[in-house]
Design a protein around this motif. Structure first.
Motif, mmCIF file in Angstrom:
data_model
loop_
_atom_site.group_PDB
_atom_site.id
_atom_site.type_symbol
_atom_site.label_atom_id
_atom_site.label_comp_id
_atom_site.label_asym_id
_atom_site.label_seq_id
_atom_site.Cartn_x
_atom_site.Cartn_y
_atom_site.Cartn_z
ATOM 1 N N ALA A 209 1.394 -4.122 9.068
ATOM 2 C CA ALA A 209 1.551 -2.763 9.600
ATOM 3 C C ALA A 209 2.952 -2.548 10.157
ATOM 4 C CB ALA A 209 0.501 -2.500 10.677
ATOM 5 N N ALA A 210 3.477 -3.528 10.873
ATOM 6 C CA ALA A 210 4.822 -3.393 11.447
ATOM 7 C C ALA A 210 5.864 -3.235 10.351
ATOM 8 C CB ALA A 210 5.140 -4.615 12.305
ATOM 9 N N GLY A 211 5.720 -3.994 9.269
ATOM 10 C CA GLY A 211 6.661 -3.855 8.161
ATOM 11 C C GLY A 211 6.601 -2.490 7.519
ATOM 12 N N LEU A 212 5.381 -1.976 7.328
ATOM 13 C CA LEU A 212 5.221 -0.648 6.735
ATOM 14 C C LEU A 212 5.791 0.436 7.643
ATOM 15 C CD1 LEU A 212 1.618 -1.185 5.388
ATOM 16 C CD2 LEU A 212 3.603 -0.631 3.969
ATOM 17 N N ILE A 213 5.559 0.297 8.944
ATOM 18 C CA ILE A 213 6.072 1.281 9.900
ATOM 19 C C ILE A 213 7.593 1.258 9.917
ATOM 20 C CG2 ILE A 213 6.225 1.834 12.360
ATOM 21 C CD1 ILE A 213 3.259 0.917 12.572
ATOM 22 N N GLU A 214 8.178 0.077 9.924
ATOM 23 C CA GLU A 214 9.636 -0.012 9.970
ATOM 24 C C GLU A 214 10.277 0.545 8.704
ATOM 25 O OE1 GLU A 214 11.699 -0.624 12.481
ATOM 26 O OE2 GLU A 214 9.796 -0.533 13.557
ATOM 27 N N ARG A 215 9.671 0.266 7.552
ATOM 28 C CA ARG A 215 10.217 0.814 6.306
ATOM 29 C C ARG A 215 10.083 2.336 6.277
ATOM 30 N NH1 ARG A 215 8.001 -3.993 4.298
ATOM 31 N NH2 ARG A 215 6.083 -3.009 3.554
ATOM 32 N N ALA A 216 8.973 2.835 6.779
ATOM 33 C CA ALA A 216 8.792 4.286 6.830
ATOM 34 C C ALA A 216 9.792 4.925 7.786
ATOM 35 C CB ALA A 216 7.354 4.610 7.263
ATOM 36 N N ARG A 217 10.022 4.278 8.917
ATOM 37 C CA ARG A 217 10.990 4.801 9.873
ATOM 38 C C ARG A 217 12.381 4.878 9.245
ATOM 39 N NH1 ARG A 217 9.572 4.035 14.855
ATOM 40 N NH2 ARG A 217 8.911 1.883 14.451
ATOM 41 N N ALA A 218 12.749 3.827 8.524
ATOM 42 C CA ALA A 218 14.054 3.802 7.875
ATOM 43 C C ALA A 218 14.176 4.892 6.811
ATOM 44 C CB ALA A 218 14.294 2.433 7.248
ATOM 45 N N ASP A 219 13.030 5.312 6.275
ATOM 46 C CA ASP A 219 13.004 6.360 5.247
ATOM 47 C C ASP A 219 12.881 7.757 5.854
ATOM 48 O OD1 ASP A 219 13.048 7.259 2.584
ATOM 49 O OD2 ASP A 219 10.857 7.303 2.493
ATOM 50 N N GLY A 220 12.897 7.850 7.173
ATOM 51 C CA GLY A 220 12.840 9.154 7.827
ATOM 52 C C GLY A 220 11.453 9.746 7.957
ATOM 53 N N VAL A 221 10.405 8.926 7.758
ATOM 54 C CA VAL A 221 9.032 9.411 7.849
ATOM 55 C C VAL A 221 8.665 9.699 9.301
ATOM 56 C CG1 VAL A 221 6.609 8.709 7.571
ATOM 57 C CG2 VAL A 221 8.261 8.263 5.744
ATOM 58 N N ARG A 222 8.032 10.844 9.523
ATOM 59 C CA ARG A 222 7.582 11.216 10.865
ATOM 60 C C ARG A 222 6.077 11.022 11.053
ATOM 61 N NH1 ARG A 222 9.423 17.179 11.836
ATOM 62 N NH2 ARG A 222 8.145 16.836 13.686
ATOM 63 N N LEU A 223 5.324 11.119 9.959
ATOM 64 C CA LEU A 223 3.867 10.953 10.019
ATOM 65 C C LEU A 223 3.459 9.938 8.960
ATOM 66 C CD1 LEU A 223 0.976 11.723 10.897
ATOM 67 C CD2 LEU A 223 1.090 13.646 9.296
ATOM 68 N N LEU A 224 2.813 8.842 9.403
ATOM 69 C CA LEU A 224 2.432 7.755 8.499
ATOM 70 C C LEU A 224 0.939 7.493 8.640
ATOM 71 C CD1 LEU A 224 3.365 5.434 6.570
ATOM 72 C CD2 LEU A 224 3.490 3.995 8.622
ATOM 73 N N ALA A 225 0.237 7.430 7.500
ATOM 74 C CA ALA A 225 -1.191 7.116 7.487
ATOM 75 C C ALA A 225 -1.404 5.738 6.894
ATOM 76 C CB ALA A 225 -1.954 8.161 6.679
ATOM 77 N N LEU A 226 -1.979 4.833 7.679
ATOM 78 C CA LEU A 226 -2.395 3.514 7.226
ATOM 79 C C LEU A 226 -3.890 3.566 6.879
ATOM 80 C CD1 LEU A 226 -0.606 1.400 9.991
ATOM 81 C CD2 LEU A 226 0.159 1.723 7.625
ATOM 82 N N PRO A 227 -4.412 2.609 6.121
ATOM 83 C CA PRO A 227 -5.792 2.714 5.656
ATOM 84 C C PRO A 227 -6.857 2.536 6.726
ATOM 85 C CG PRO A 227 -4.493 1.277 4.220
ATOM 86 C CD PRO A 227 -3.680 1.519 5.460
ATOM 87 N N GLU A 228 -8.085 2.864 6.344
ATOM 88 C CA GLU A 228 -9.282 2.536 7.110
ATOM 89 C C GLU A 228 -9.321 1.035 7.333
ATOM 90 O OE1 GLU A 228 -14.171 2.857 6.465
ATOM 91 O OE2 GLU A 228 -12.798 3.429 4.859
ATOM 92 N N ALA A 229 -9.755 0.633 8.518
ATOM 93 C CA ALA A 229 -9.981 -0.781 8.828
ATOM 94 C C ALA A 229 -8.742 -1.641 8.622
ATOM 95 C CB ALA A 229 -11.139 -1.331 7.980
ATOM 96 N N CYS A 230 -7.561 -1.073 8.837
ATOM 97 C CA CYS A 230 -6.349 -1.877 8.639
ATOM 98 C C CYS A 230 -6.116 -2.851 9.797
ATOM 99 C CB CYS A 230 -5.129 -0.986 8.419
ATOM 100 S SG CYS A 230 -4.612 -0.024 9.844
ATOM 101 N N LEU A 231 -6.813 -2.674 10.894
ATOM 102 C CA LEU A 231 -6.753 -3.648 11.988
ATOM 103 C C LEU A 231 -8.069 -4.421 12.005
ATOM 104 C CD1 LEU A 231 -5.100 -1.565 14.875
ATOM 105 C CD2 LEU A 231 -3.999 -3.022 13.150
ATOM 106 N N GLY A 232 -8.098 -5.528 11.272
ATOM 107 C CA GLY A 232 -9.292 -6.366 11.266
ATOM 108 C C GLY A 232 -10.083 -6.358 9.975
ATOM 109 N N GLY A 233 -9.696 -5.517 9.022
ATOM 110 C CA GLY A 233 -10.366 -5.523 7.732
ATOM 111 C C GLY A 233 -11.683 -4.775 7.731
ATOM 112 N N TYR A 234 -12.150 -4.482 6.500
ATOM 113 C CA TYR A 234 -13.392 -3.724 6.306
ATOM 114 C C TYR A 234 -14.561 -4.698 6.148
ATOM 115 C CZ TYR A 234 -16.473 -0.084 4.399
ATOM 116 O OH TYR A 234 -17.510 0.783 4.179
ATOM 117 N N LEU A 235 -15.675 -4.236 5.635
ATOM 118 C CA LEU A 235 -16.833 -5.071 5.368
ATOM 119 C C LEU A 235 -16.625 -5.840 4.068
ATOM 120 C CD1 LEU A 235 -19.610 -2.434 6.219
ATOM 121 C CD2 LEU A 235 -18.542 -4.099 7.754
ATOM 122 N N LEU A 236 -17.270 -6.980 3.952
ATOM 123 C CA LEU A 236 -17.154 -7.773 2.735
ATOM 124 C C LEU A 236 -17.979 -7.189 1.592
ATOM 125 C CD1 LEU A 236 -17.327 -11.404 4.161
ATOM 126 C CD2 LEU A 236 -15.309 -10.151 3.386
#
Length: 284
Positions: free
Chosen positions: A24-51
């Motif tokens: 997530a930190a890498g994606l946020i930093e790359r988006a910031r460098a690209d001038g992104v103001r609003l970034l959407a990460l996926p469902e369950a990106c902190l801890g994963g979804y169900l198996l």
């Protein structure tokens, strides 16, 4: 509102919370460098979804349950800084139940939180359900959040649009078909449904739409990716396809909404009086 550069992510996340934060930190930093103001990460990106969605996940305890005001969400807010970031996580409710939730943060803290309302297949064995849809203001504009299956119900996005949402943000862990899956994920029927819902929800509410999704595989699930940005006319401005990536687009949200609603305004032209007799429940 000024022009907003926004992005939706397709990426894989699992049970290792530290690894999830690294991604997530890498994606946020790359988006910031690209001038992104609003970034959407996926469902369950902190801890994963169900198996699995079959109710047969074995001894898997599921994702770690995190407090909405806990240290992990504060850590995400610190990573966001001047950006507005939406991310999915398993929420530890004050009532002792677990919720499949999405949080919106900036460096100022939590701006909004949504608990998934609609639960597919056996998901209700792992999570309690939320009870509504509410829009809220952010530095990137007034947004409303949904999670995955929520977008299959027109009422979800419509409730947010009527509450003034200019941008709908739907975060997902949407897999390919459970039966007769396509060898080529791009041809999978569940992938087509995912894309149709994104375009329909944007068009029928004449709102900007961000759709983030998990990619890759987790347990028995093969996710369709397909993160995208959709304009209020239902046209896809940017998309990742079925692989991991970031879909980025820039538009003047206020002007885009004004243009879409200038003549045929779907919200204005509603006839609530004609819908009043619709049953609340599907007949048995």
């Amino acid at each position: 509102m000024s022009t907003v550069r926004m992005a939706a992510v397709a990426a894989g996340f699992g049970r290792d919370l530290e690894e999830d934060f690294r991604v997530a930190a890498g994606l946020i930093e790359r988006a910031r460098a690209d001038g992104v103001r609003l970034l959407a990460l996926p469902e369950a990106c902190l801890g994963g979804y169900l198996l699995s969605l079959e109710g047969d996940a074995g001894q898997d305890a599921g994702p770690p349950a995190l407090a909405a005001d806990g240290p992990e969400i504060r850590r995400l807010a610190a990573l966001a800084g001047g950006m507005t970031v939406v991310a999915g996580y398993c929420e530890a409710g004050a009532d002792g139940r677990r919720y499949n939730s999405a949080v919106c943060v900036s460096g100022d803290g939590v701006l909004g939180n949504h608990r998934k309302v609609h639960q597919p297949l056996s998901e209700d064995a792992s999570y309690a359900s939320g009870d509504g849809f509410r829009a809220f203001d952010t530095p990137a504009g007034r947004i409303g959040m949904m999670i995955c299956y929520d977008k299959a119900f027109p009422e979800s996005a419509r409730a947010l649009a009527l509450d003034g949402a200019e941008i709908g943000v739907c975060v997902s862990a949407w897999p390919g078909a459970r039966t007769q899956p396509a060898a080529d994920l791009a041809e999978d029927r569940w992938k087509r449904r995912f894309d149709l819902f994104d375009r329909a929800r944007a068009l029928e509410n004449q709102m900007v739409w961000l759709s983030a999704n998990q990619s890759g595989t987790f347990g028995s699930l093969r996710f369709v990716g397909s993160a995208k940005v959709v304009d209020p006319g239902g046209e896809v401005l940017a998309a990742t396809g079925v692989t991991a990536g970031v879909a980025t687009a820039e538009l003047d949200v206020a002007r885009a909404l004004e243009t879409a609603r200038r003549s045929m305004a779907h919200l204005r032209d509603r006839r609530p009086d004609a819908y009043a007799q619709a049953p609340a429940a599907f007949p048995a």
